[in-house]
Enzyme design. Structure first.
Site, short mmCIF file in Angstrom:
data_model
loop_
_atom_site.label_atom_id
_atom_site.label_comp_id
_atom_site.label_asym_id
_atom_site.label_seq_id
_atom_site.Cartn_x
_atom_site.Cartn_y
_atom_site.Cartn_z
N HIS A 104 2.02 7.44 1.13
CA HIS A 104 1.21 8.32 0.30
C HIS A 104 2.12 9.40 -0.30
O HIS A 104 2.52 10.34 0.39
CB HIS A 104 0.11 8.99 1.14
CG HIS A 104 -0.96 8.04 1.60
ND1 HIS A 104 -1.89 7.52 0.74
CD2 HIS A 104 -1.24 7.55 2.83
CE1 HIS A 104 -2.71 6.73 1.43
NE2 HIS A 104 -2.34 6.72 2.68
N HIS A 114 1.13 -0.15 -0.31
CA HIS A 114 0.91 -0.78 0.99
C HIS A 114 1.70 -2.08 1.04
O HIS A 114 1.80 -2.79 0.03
CB HIS A 114 -0.58 -1.07 1.20
CG HIS A 114 -0.85 -2.15 2.21
ND1 HIS A 114 -1.14 -3.45 1.86
CD2 HIS A 114 -0.85 -2.11 3.56
CE1 HIS A 114 -1.32 -4.17 2.95
NE2 HIS A 114 -1.15 -3.38 4.00
N HIS A 183 -18.88 -2.12 -1.69
CA HIS A 183 -19.93 -1.09 -1.73
C HIS A 183 -19.78 -0.15 -2.92
O HIS A 183 -20.71 0.60 -3.23
CB HIS A 183 -19.92 -0.29 -0.42
CG HIS A 183 -18.66 0.48 -0.16
ND1 HIS A 183 -17.47 -0.13 0.17
CD2 HIS A 183 -18.40 1.81 -0.20
CE1 HIS A 183 -16.54 0.79 0.33
NE2 HIS A 183 -17.07 1.98 0.11
#
Length: 308
Positions: A104, A114, A183
């Site tokens: 980060h 990642h 979601h």
């Protein structure tokens, strides 16, 4: 943990430990900070047995948090997250080893990244072990640049090209489909490559692919860091970065199979969650201003597209 007798597992372990050192040294070279080195070993009587090294840099000049972990564990039974595609191995004793990292950056102009490469081996008593591999890498920009995404994807393509012309298109699509926040109906970032349950060509081919992906990481990411780390930014860009980091947290806790595997199998929680950003924010129904750089992220980079 006693060193494994298997020469194949030992070869993977040696490679992964060396990879962790190479990557963290490259971070030190560009950041100037230092990693905390946390060597750990599972206590007798715990669900898992094994050891590893978590290396983490926090509060650096370039990286606000850079975590890179190596682990090698054995367990009495594969957890559900690892047997979705191998039901015949449900409940089998297993061995898992890998390197996983999330960086980060401090600057919102530098993308989060990642990477993970791993090997699993499992067998019911009296049966020959079955080995398979997984991993990949992906880029999560906050303020995107097309040349950065093209570079990252080009390196990924070139890394897996020797293993078949189908691998990059297949692994890119896999990444796009996997790194999707259902979601939110939203991609996590600009993608990359991802593969799992890979056993094509046996151990030698799978191990070679794992090495190719691991070795490509620094070539894919560090030129982008060098190009963007000194770009100017202000409070607005920082606030947007913290807001978008919230999506990263949501994905890792809700959808990430690696996180689920580690927690379900009794792994070391502190190391499993090294991917979490140090600072993050959420705001209710936040929407970017029309025509803004923030809106461009959603329109141009958080979409499935061909980068090469």
């Amino acid at each position: 943990m006693t060193q494994p007798a298997s020469s194949t597992t030992q070869a993977a372990r040696d490679y992964l430990q060396a990879l962790q050192l190479r990557i963290t040294q490259a971070v030190v070279d560009i950041d100037g900070g230092s990693f905390v080195v946390d060597a750990w070993e599972k206590s007798p009587g715990e669900m898992l047995q094994g050891n590893g090294v978590t290396r983490i840099l926090e509060g650096g000049a370039v990286f606000e948090r850079a975590g890179c972990g190596f682990s090698h564990v054995r367990g009495p039974a594969l957890p559900p997250s690892a047997t979705q595609h191998r039901p015949e191995l449900a409940g089998a004793p297993f061995e898992a080893l890998g390197v996983s990292l999330v960086f980060h950056p401090r600057s919102p102009m530098v993308p989060t990244v990642h990477m993970n490469v791993r090997m699993l081996s499992a067998a019911h008593p009296g049966q020959a072990p079955v080995c398979w591999f997984g991993g990949g890498m992906d880029l999560t920009p906050y303020y995107g640049h097309e040349e950065d995404a093209r570079h990252f994807h080009t390196v990924c393509r070139d890394a897996v090209k020797p293993f078949g012309a189908d691998k990059y298109p297949r692994f890119k699509q896999w990444c796009d489909e996997y790194l999707f926040l259902k979601h939110r109906n939203e991609q996590r970032g600009a993608g990359g490559i991802f593969y799992d349950d890979f056993s094509e060509g046996g151990f030698d081919n799978g191990f070679a692919l794992m090495q190719a992906v691991g070795d490509a990481f620094l070539k894919a990411y560090m030129p982008i860091v060098q190009r963007r780390k000194d770009d100017a930014y202000g409070e607005r860009e920082r606030a947007f970065q913290l807001y978008r980091r919230g999506r990263y947290v949501e994905f890792n806790l809700v959808w990430d199979r690696g996180t689920h595997f580690g927690l379900q199998s009794g792994g070391r929680t502190e190391s499993i969650l090294l991917s979490m950003p140090p600072l993050v924010s959420w705001s209710y129904q936040s929407k970017p201003e029309p025509g803004s750089a923030e809106e461009a992220l959603y329109q141009k980079f958080l979409v499935r597209r061909d980068w090469i």
